[in-house]
Design a protein around this motif. Structure first.
Motif, PDB file in Angstrom:
ATOM      1  N   GLU A   1       0.851  -1.185   0.000  1.00 28.65           N
ATOM      2  CA  GLU A   1       0.000   0.000   0.000  1.00 28.65           C
ATOM      3  C   GLU A   1       0.885   1.232   0.000  1.00 28.65           C
ATOM      4  O   GLU A   1       1.844   1.316   0.764  1.00 28.65           O
ATOM      5  CB  GLU A   1      -0.913   0.022   1.229  1.00 28.65           C
ATOM      6  CG  GLU A   1      -1.917  -1.097   1.245  1.00 28.65           C
ATOM      7  CD  GLU A   1      -2.840  -1.022   2.449  1.00 28.65           C
ATOM      8  OE1 GLU A   1      -2.889   0.045   3.094  1.00 28.65           O
ATOM      9  OE2 GLU A   1      -3.504  -2.024   2.728  1.00 28.65           O
ATOM     10  N   HIS A   2       0.553   2.186  -0.861  1.00 24.33           N
ATOM     11  CA  HIS A   2       1.308   3.428  -0.966  1.00 24.33           C
ATOM     12  C   HIS A   2       0.355   4.605  -0.818  1.00 24.33           C
ATOM     13  O   HIS A   2      -0.735   4.605  -1.389  1.00 24.33           O
ATOM     14  CB  HIS A   2       2.016   3.520  -2.323  1.00 24.33           C
ATOM     15  CG  HIS A   2       2.942   2.384  -2.593  1.00 24.33           C
ATOM     16  ND1 HIS A   2       4.242   2.379  -2.164  1.00 24.33           N
ATOM     17  CD2 HIS A   2       2.745   1.204  -3.229  1.00 24.33           C
ATOM     18  CE1 HIS A   2       4.812   1.252  -2.538  1.00 24.33           C
ATOM     19  NE2 HIS A   2       3.925   0.518  -3.188  1.00 24.33           N
ATOM     20  N   THR A   3       0.776   5.604  -0.048  1.00 26.96           N
ATOM     21  CA  THR A   3       0.020   6.841   0.081  1.00 26.96           C
ATOM     22  C   THR A   3       0.883   7.966  -0.463  1.00 26.96           C
ATOM     23  O   THR A   3       2.017   8.155  -0.020  1.00 26.96           O
ATOM     24  CB  THR A   3      -0.337   7.116   1.553  1.00 26.96           C
ATOM     25  OG1 THR A   3      -1.092   6.007   2.042  1.00 26.96           O
ATOM     26  CG2 THR A   3      -1.160   8.380   1.670  1.00 26.96           C
ATOM     27  N   ILE A   4       0.344   8.707  -1.422  1.00 30.48           N
ATOM     28  CA  ILE A   4       1.083   9.782  -2.073  1.00 30.48           C
ATOM     29  C   ILE A   4       0.419  11.102  -1.732  1.00 30.48           C
ATOM     30  O   ILE A   4      -0.788  11.266  -1.956  1.00 30.48           O
ATOM     31  CB  ILE A   4       1.134   9.567  -3.596  1.00 30.48           C
ATOM     32  CG1 ILE A   4       1.871   8.264  -3.908  1.00 30.48           C
ATOM     33  CG2 ILE A   4       1.789  10.750  -4.287  1.00 30.48           C
ATOM     34  CD1 ILE A   4       1.852   7.875  -5.353  1.00 30.48           C
ATOM     35  N   ASP A   5       1.192  12.030  -1.193  1.00 29.89           N
ATOM     36  CA  ASP A   5       0.693  13.364  -0.880  1.00 29.89           C
ATOM     37  C   ASP A   5       0.917  14.255  -2.098  1.00 29.89           C
ATOM     38  O   ASP A   5       2.048  14.434  -2.551  1.00 29.89           O
ATOM     39  CB  ASP A   5       1.423  13.923   0.338  1.00 29.89           C
ATOM     40  CG  ASP A   5       0.827  15.219   0.827  1.00 29.89           C
ATOM     41  OD1 ASP A   5      -0.219  15.639   0.292  1.00 29.89           O
ATOM     42  OD2 ASP A   5       1.409  15.827   1.735  1.00 29.89           O
ATOM     43  N   ALA A   6      -0.161  14.820  -2.634  1.00 32.29           N
ATOM     44  CA  ALA A   6      -0.083  15.603  -3.866  1.00 32.29           C
ATOM     45  C   ALA A   6       0.215  17.076  -3.625  1.00 32.29           C
ATOM     46  O   ALA A   6       0.235  17.851  -4.573  1.00 32.29           O
ATOM     47  CB  ALA A   6      -1.393  15.468  -4.636  1.00 32.29           C
ATOM     48  N   THR A   7       0.464  17.473  -2.401  1.00 31.50           N
ATOM     49  CA  THR A   7       0.672  18.876  -2.080  1.00 31.50           C
ATOM     50  C   THR A   7       1.898  19.427  -2.801  1.00 31.50           C
ATOM     51  O   THR A   7       3.012  18.932  -2.619  1.00 31.50           O
ATOM     52  CB  THR A   7       0.850  19.065  -0.566  1.00 31.50           C
ATOM     53  OG1 THR A   7      -0.271  18.489   0.092  1.00 31.50           O
ATOM     54  CG2 THR A   7       0.964  20.526  -0.212  1.00 31.50           C
ATOM     55  N   GLY A   8       1.683  20.435  -3.656  1.00 32.57           N
ATOM     56  CA  GLY A   8       2.775  21.102  -4.350  1.00 32.57           C
ATOM     57  C   GLY A   8       3.392  20.325  -5.488  1.00 32.57           C
ATOM     58  O   GLY A   8       4.362  20.784  -6.096  1.00 32.57           O
ATOM     59  N   ARG A   9       2.865  19.177  -5.833  1.00 33.32           N
ATOM     60  CA  ARG A   9       3.419  18.366  -6.926  1.00 33.32           C
ATOM     61  C   ARG A   9       2.568  18.542  -8.177  1.00 33.32           C
ATOM     62  O   ARG A   9       1.381  18.840  -8.104  1.00 33.32           O
ATOM     63  CB  ARG A   9       3.469  16.894  -6.520  1.00 33.32           C
ATOM     64  CG  ARG A   9       4.363  16.672  -5.311  1.00 33.32           C
ATOM     65  CD  ARG A   9       4.419  15.233  -4.920  1.00 33.32           C
ATOM     66  NE  ARG A   9       5.023  14.456  -6.000  1.00 33.32           N
ATOM     67  CZ  ARG A   9       5.085  13.117  -5.981  1.00 33.32           C
ATOM     68  NH1 ARG A   9       4.583  12.448  -4.988  1.00 33.32           N
ATOM     69  NH2 ARG A   9       5.645  12.475  -6.980  1.00 33.32           N
ATOM     70  N   THR A  10       3.171  18.331  -9.343  1.00 32.63           N
ATOM     71  CA  THR A  10       2.431  18.468 -10.592  1.00 32.63           C
ATOM     72  C   THR A  10       1.661  17.182 -10.897  1.00 32.63           C
ATOM     73  O   THR A  10       2.068  16.087 -10.498  1.00 32.63           O
ATOM     74  CB  THR A  10       3.363  18.796 -11.763  1.00 32.63           C
ATOM     75  OG1 THR A  10       4.307  17.744 -11.904  1.00 32.63           O
ATOM     76  CG2 THR A  10       4.086  20.108 -11.529  1.00 32.63           C
ATOM     77  N   ILE A  11       0.563  17.331 -11.614  1.00 30.41           N
ATOM     78  CA  ILE A  11      -0.326  16.207 -11.900  1.00 30.41           C
ATOM     79  C   ILE A  11       0.374  15.133 -12.735  1.00 30.41           C
ATOM     80  O   ILE A  11       0.217  13.948 -12.484  1.00 30.41           O
ATOM     81  CB  ILE A  11      -1.592  16.716 -12.617  1.00 30.41           C
ATOM     82  CG1 ILE A  11      -2.393  17.613 -11.686  1.00 30.41           C
ATOM     83  CG2 ILE A  11      -2.459  15.570 -13.100  1.00 30.41           C
ATOM     84  CD1 ILE A  11      -2.955  16.920 -10.475  1.00 30.41           C
ATOM     85  N   GLY A  12       1.149  15.537 -13.716  1.00 25.89           N
ATOM     86  CA  GLY A  12       1.820  14.562 -14.572  1.00 25.89           C
ATOM     87  C   GLY A  12       2.836  13.726 -13.830  1.00 25.89           C
ATOM     88  O   GLY A  12       2.944  12.516 -14.053  1.00 25.89           O
ATOM     89  N   ARG A  13       3.582  14.347 -12.916  1.00 23.50           N
ATOM     90  CA  ARG A  13       4.568  13.591 -12.137  1.00 23.50           C
ATOM     91  C   ARG A  13       3.885  12.615 -11.190  1.00 23.50           C
ATOM     92  O   ARG A  13       4.359  11.499 -10.978  1.00 23.50           O
ATOM     93  CB  ARG A  13       5.459  14.545 -11.333  1.00 23.50           C
ATOM     94  CG  ARG A  13       6.273  15.497 -12.164  1.00 23.50           C
ATOM     95  CD  ARG A  13       7.343  14.759 -12.944  1.00 23.50           C
ATOM     96  NE  ARG A  13       8.056  15.664 -13.801  1.00 23.50           N
ATOM     97  CZ  ARG A  13       9.369  15.852 -13.741  1.00 23.50           C
ATOM     98  NH1 ARG A  13      10.107  15.197 -12.886  1.00 23.50           N
ATOM     99  NH2 ARG A  13       9.949  16.697 -14.566  1.00 23.50           N
ATOM    100  N   ILE A  14       2.757  13.036 -10.630  1.00 22.89           N
ATOM    101  CA  ILE A  14       2.005  12.137  -9.755  1.00 22.89           C
ATOM    102  C   ILE A  14       1.470  10.961 -10.571  1.00 22.89           C
ATOM    103  O   ILE A  14       1.551   9.808 -10.150  1.00 22.89           O
ATOM    104  CB  ILE A  14       0.845  12.895  -9.081  1.00 22.89           C
ATOM    105  CG1 ILE A  14       1.382  13.976  -8.157  1.00 22.89           C
ATOM    106  CG2 ILE A  14      -0.040  11.937  -8.295  1.00 22.89           C
ATOM    107  CD1 ILE A  14       0.322  14.936  -7.666  1.00 22.89           C
ATOM    108  N   ALA A  15       0.923  11.251 -11.749  1.00 18.94           N
ATOM    109  CA  ALA A  15       0.310  10.208 -12.577  1.00 18.94           C
ATOM    110  C   ALA A  15       1.330   9.167 -13.021  1.00 18.94           C
ATOM    111  O   ALA A  15       1.021   7.973 -13.039  1.00 18.94           O
ATOM    112  CB  ALA A  15      -0.368  10.838 -13.790  1.00 18.94           C
ATOM    113  N   THR A  16       2.543   9.591 -13.366  1.00 17.35           N
ATOM    114  CA  THR A  16       3.546   8.608 -13.787  1.00 17.35           C
ATOM    115  C   THR A  16       3.955   7.715 -12.626  1.00 17.35           C
ATOM    116  O   THR A  16       4.136   6.501 -12.791  1.00 17.35           O
ATOM    117  CB  THR A  16       4.787   9.293 -14.368  1.00 17.35           C
ATOM    118  OG1 THR A  16       5.294  10.244 -13.434  1.00 17.35           O
ATOM    119  CG2 THR A  16       4.472   9.972 -15.661  1.00 17.35           C
TER     120      THR A  16
END
Length: 122
Positions: free
Chosen positions: A11-26
């Motif tokens: 299980e992984h939890t990713i915090d999207a605060t301040g990150r770009t959508i494309g980098r999160i999606a990859t």
């Protein structure tokens, strides 16, 4: 005969605060597919569960919010429909990320099963 490994899902939890959508999606597509595991095999769905938190505080670079368009066509004359990223993001930010991840996964029968392990908290 090749040795079969048991599928263990993390299980992984990713915090999207301040990150770009494309980098999160990859990163999410990589984890959902299971490419970070030494036992990766393209035809086996051995990816992990991924949860995204604080998606509203993600950012976009450049002028994407004002310029990026999503287009679809109904296959009838005059059936082209356009939508700006800004309006789609205001309506449903989870759909923006979900569609970005979906298009980064292979277009086969495993994609639907991989996307079931993705949870997005706006």
């Amino acid at each position: 005969m090749a040795k079969q490994y048991p599928i263990t899902r993390g299980e992984h939890t990713i915090d999207a605060t301040g990150r770009t959508i494309g980098r999160i999606a990859t990163e999410v597509a990589h984890l959902l597919r299971g490419k970070h595991k030494p036992t990766f095999t393209p035809h086996i769905d051995a990816g992990d569960f991924v949860r995204i938190v604080h998606l509203r505080s993600a950012r976009f670079t450049g002028k994407k919010l004002e310029q990026k368009e999503y287009m679809k066509h109904s296959h009838y004359p005059g059936g082209l429909k356009r939508e700006l990223l800004q309006t789609r993001w205001d309506r449903d930010p989870a759909r923006v990320l979900h569609d970005a991840v979906r298009l980064m996964l292979p277009a086969n029968t495993l994609r639907r099963h991989m996307l079931r392990r993705l949870r997005i908290d706006v």
